[in-house]
Design an enzyme around this catalytic site. Structure first.
Site, mmCIF file in Angstrom:
data_model
loop_
_atom_site.group_PDB
_atom_site.id
_atom_site.type_symbol
_atom_site.label_atom_id
_atom_site.label_comp_id
_atom_site.label_asym_id
_atom_site.label_seq_id
_atom_site.Cartn_x
_atom_site.Cartn_y
_atom_site.Cartn_z
ATOM 1 N N ASP A 140 54.626 42.048 42.051
ATOM 2 C CA ASP A 140 55.706 41.539 42.904
ATOM 3 C C ASP A 140 56.054 40.112 42.505
ATOM 4 O O ASP A 140 55.221 39.381 41.959
ATOM 5 C CB ASP A 140 55.286 41.551 44.376
ATOM 6 N N ARG A 141 57.266 39.716 42.820
ATOM 7 C CA ARG A 141 57.776 38.396 42.427
ATOM 8 C C ARG A 141 56.838 37.258 42.822
ATOM 9 O O ARG A 141 56.601 36.338 42.030
ATOM 10 C CB ARG A 141 59.157 38.180 43.067
#
Length: 303
Positions: A140-141
């Site tokens: 995830d970012r």
């Protein structure tokens, strides 16, 4: 087993255990090379034994030299961009990078820049390598930690298969709210989309099979927080975040799943170790990925 990069070719010495094995069986059954790659090698004589093109039903003898045209010129697939990336392990076949927070693993739309893939393309360009940027998995970012990239098509195919077979072991660290009653446990709950939110997932009877193992590493009773070590048997989107929230211990800073942001403004989740058997050398790799500075500061503030 030792491999060597010689220009666009990989060379290796045939080990005793491959005696009697044919080129065909090595490529198709041991390495399970993609059909397109096999066809390409046949067409351009991209496989040699003792510097000669030989029939693929030729049996190996120990100590012979096998050569594969592996390191072909390819477009990166993303625009090379100078970014501060941290390679942790690299050889001619794969790269493991420590992804920072606030960075996507790869572009999610045409022309997007500033991703880890853009930084890897630049890293390879600086070192004279022109090959497609192939990420084997993603984070995830705002999750930090190790991401594996393949440096050629055969490595990519083998690593993809290893990931699907759960032969690439990833260990995560997470700071969570509360003090779990059990020192270790398994969360076995299916995960599906949340119909009321475009990006959020939730535990759902109609969701996909998902298993997360956790172990309490350290507790901070004064702050009602704990540090967990986690391993996945499945790889669902937001799996760790959803499962921990479901058992009442959301990740610190993870506002999407109920984590408090007062102390930390992103999910305090880090992919801290990657373990795998190297696809070519067969060496057992265990690569520890250092924490970013903000996690180190968070940990120091709790002690």
């Amino acid at each position: 087993m030792i491999t060597q990069k010689k220009g666009e070719w990989m060379e290796l010495m045939i080990p005793a255990i491959w005696t009697g094995l044919t080129i065909q069986k090595l490529l198709q059954e041991v390495w399970q090379a993609p059909k397109g790659l096999l066809h390409q090698w046949r067409m351009d004589k991209g496989v040699k034994l003792q510097n000669e093109s030989v029939p693929w039903n030729t049996e190996f003898q120990e100590g012979q030299k096998l050569q594969l045209h592996l390191f072909r010129h390819e477009e990166y697939g993303v625009e090379p961009e100078f970014l501060s990336i941290e390679p942790i392990f690299e050889d001619e076949h794969l790269l493991i990078v420590n992804k920072p927070f606030a960075m996507d693993t790869h572009p999610n739309q045409p022309g997007q820049g500033g991703t880890l893939a853009n930084g890897v393309a630049f890293h390879w360009q600086v070192h004279g390598l022109s090959t497609k940027v192939r990420h084997i998995h993603r984070l995830d970012r705002d999750t930090t930690g190790g991401v594996v990239f393949a440096k050629h098509a055969l490595s990519g195919a083998i690593l993809d298969r290893m990931l699907a077979a759960r032969e690439i072991k990833r260990t995560y660290h997470a700071f969570v709210q509360g003090l779990p009653k059990q020192k270790k446990g398994t969360i076995h709950e299916p995960i599906g989309r949340d119909r009321h939110h475009p990006t959020r997932r939730r535990v759902s009877d109609r969701g996909d099979h998902a298993i997360t193992h956790y172990k309490v590493i350290e507790t901070f009773p004064k702050h009602d927080l704990s540090l967990l070590e986690l391993q996945l048997e499945t790889g669902r989107t937001h799996q760790i975040r959803v499962h921990l929230s479901h058992i009442g211990h959301p990740i610190v800073g993870d506002s999407l799943y109920g984590g408090q942001t007062r102390r930390f403004d992103r999910q305090a989740l880090h992919a801290g170790r990657i373990e795998l058997v190297h696809p070519f050398t067969r060496e057992a790799l265990s690569v520890d990925i250092p924490w970013p500075s903000d996690l180190k500061i968070l940990h120091a503030s709790l002690i």
